[in-house]
Design a protein around this motif. Sequence first.
Motif, PDB file in Angstrom:
ATOM      1  N   THR A 159       0.837  -1.207   0.000  1.00  0.00           N
ATOM      2  CA  THR A 159       0.000   0.000   0.000  1.00  0.00           C
ATOM      3  C   THR A 159       0.868   1.252   0.000  1.00  0.00           C
ATOM      4  OG1 THR A 159      -1.765  -1.157   1.180  1.00  0.00           O
ATOM      5  CG2 THR A 159      -1.823   1.244   1.201  1.00  0.00           C
TER       6      THR A 159
ATOM      7  N   GLU B  70       1.491   3.848  -3.240  1.00  0.00           N
ATOM      8  CA  GLU B  70       1.295   5.293  -3.070  1.00  0.00           C
ATOM      9  C   GLU B  70       2.518   6.068  -3.560  1.00  0.00           C
ATOM     10  OE1 GLU B  70       0.330   8.532   0.487  1.00  0.00           O
ATOM     11  OE2 GLU B  70       0.215   6.375   0.900  1.00  0.00           O
TER      12      GLU B  70
ATOM     13  N   LYS C 105       2.739   8.523  -6.876  1.00  0.00           N
ATOM     14  CA  LYS C 105       3.232   9.901  -6.781  1.00  0.00           C
ATOM     15  C   LYS C 105       4.354  10.149  -7.787  1.00  0.00           C
ATOM     16  CE  LYS C 105       2.164  10.906  -1.910  1.00  0.00           C
ATOM     17  NZ  LYS C 105       2.740  11.128  -0.558  1.00  0.00           N
TER      18      LYS C 105
END
Length: 581
Positions: A404, A408, A412
């Motif tokens: 997770t 992320e 980004k």
Amino acid sequence: MAFDGIVISNLVHELNNTILNSRISKISQPEKDELLLTFKGTKGSTRLLISVNASLPFMCLTNENKTAPLQAPTFCMVLRKHIANGRITKIYQPNFDRIIHFDIEHLDEMGDLSQKTLIVELMGKHSNIIFCDKDNTIINSIKHVSCLVSSLREVLPGRKYFIPNTQGNKINPFEINNSDELFNIIISKPLSVIKAIYTSFNGISPLIASEICYRSGIDGDSSVSAFTADELKHVSNCFFWFIEDLKNNKFQPCIIRENKVPIEFSSVTLTQYQDYVSTNYDSISEVLEIFYKEKNIHSRIRQKSYELRHIVTTSLERNQKKLSLQTKQLKDTNKRDKFRVYGELINSYGYNLDPDAKFLEAPNYYDDNKIIKIPLDPTITPQENSKKYFDKYQKLKRTYEALTELIEDTDKEIKHLESIQASIDIATSSDDLIQIKEELIDFGYIKKHKNNKKIKTKSKPFHYVSSDGYDIYVGKNNYQNDQLTFKFATGNDWWFHAKGMPGSHVIVKSNNSELPDRVFEEAGSLAAYYSSGRENEKVEVDYLQKKNVKKPNSGAPGFVVYYTNYSLIAIPDISNLKKMD
């Protein structure tokens, strides 16, 4: 790009109105394949730039001066010797071809009146500037062509000048007397209508042939045999009227642009480009100078940005593959809760199991007590089976938490790379690319060398003025976006950005006043145009006051957060906005 006989005809008409009977006051050769002539006449001083570059041949009147080399090339010295201070007596286009003749009257070494001819051939890679005496003997040329280079014609001092017949028996369209002649020529060709036109007539390019067919309302790519005699007669009439306008010097120089990038030019209105922006000009020289200058800028920036674009694209593809793999692995962790439930149910109901049982059937109190069948390892105890399932759960839980966070971070990084990619697309100068390169170095996409020093650049945000006089600024890259939003803008200024896609930060200086609705629309158009959605018909744009825009801790350049905003639908068209230097 159609530097055809029609553009040449327009240029000859313009030259006859400007430099005819003027004297040549200066001759220079800035590049090996360029000539810059300065004329003085009753209308003052005028410069004529001639380029016979194989990939970019053109000629136009210009106000721009070019620095000449300290040592003049041989061809330039020959021209200075013979025609310095000579007078232009005649400018003409033979046979409607891509050739211009300049007849020049001058005094020879004995002080007698003499005549020479400067011939400019603008024929793609075969372009040349040839200097001849009055009996067509070549004195010199800017490019020497020997028999080893061309079997059709030698262009060398002492040889006779002639135009090789490489175009077959093409006809000068100005010699056609009526549309019936055109009709008979077109129907005799077993080709598409467009090809039948441009292969039959001198000076007619495929672009103009296509334009004639468009004005006639037919599909020019279809064969001549696909049309009736009446349809082809209509094409012939349109073609004849078109030629009559040219004979009467009815020109309309224009440039066709797509997203502000010049894609075509002509000396006549191009009605076939209905979906593009067409800009008319008073002078064909102005068209040629602007077109080639803009085209050069875009092609040069495209070449200079190739390495940066390659680095960004490669990193983007690698991260997208990484994200796909991580997402797939994350999906595999969805069964972790099932293993936790198995472990708990074995602890709850496994006390009366047979020692060699392979399954446990028990009510699942997490799912309305539905009976669930749990696989067991008969070689170990129920408590060990329970521990085995809890271990699997813990392992998948740790994997889920790690993935997770990784997903992320990867997401980004992809958004950051996409924003850099968008910055490269809107770069207009080398300074813009230097700032983008600095960002790639700072984030490790390009290796930083010890000897590399930061270069001071002149790159600044785009500056526009709205129809109501408000200043609007647009960041060209992520560093400029941060500078605009968090150092330049004040709290009551308005901030715009395309919703959910890479793009520039747009700041409207409000001057602490209430903005008219039109300013919001124009700023929205700028945000839409300077985003990855500029090819869309409409783009959703978020806007809010700058004081509500926040920079998250350790956020990448250009990355912001906001929680309350307005939205509008903008058209990415900024053609009506005034851009400041």
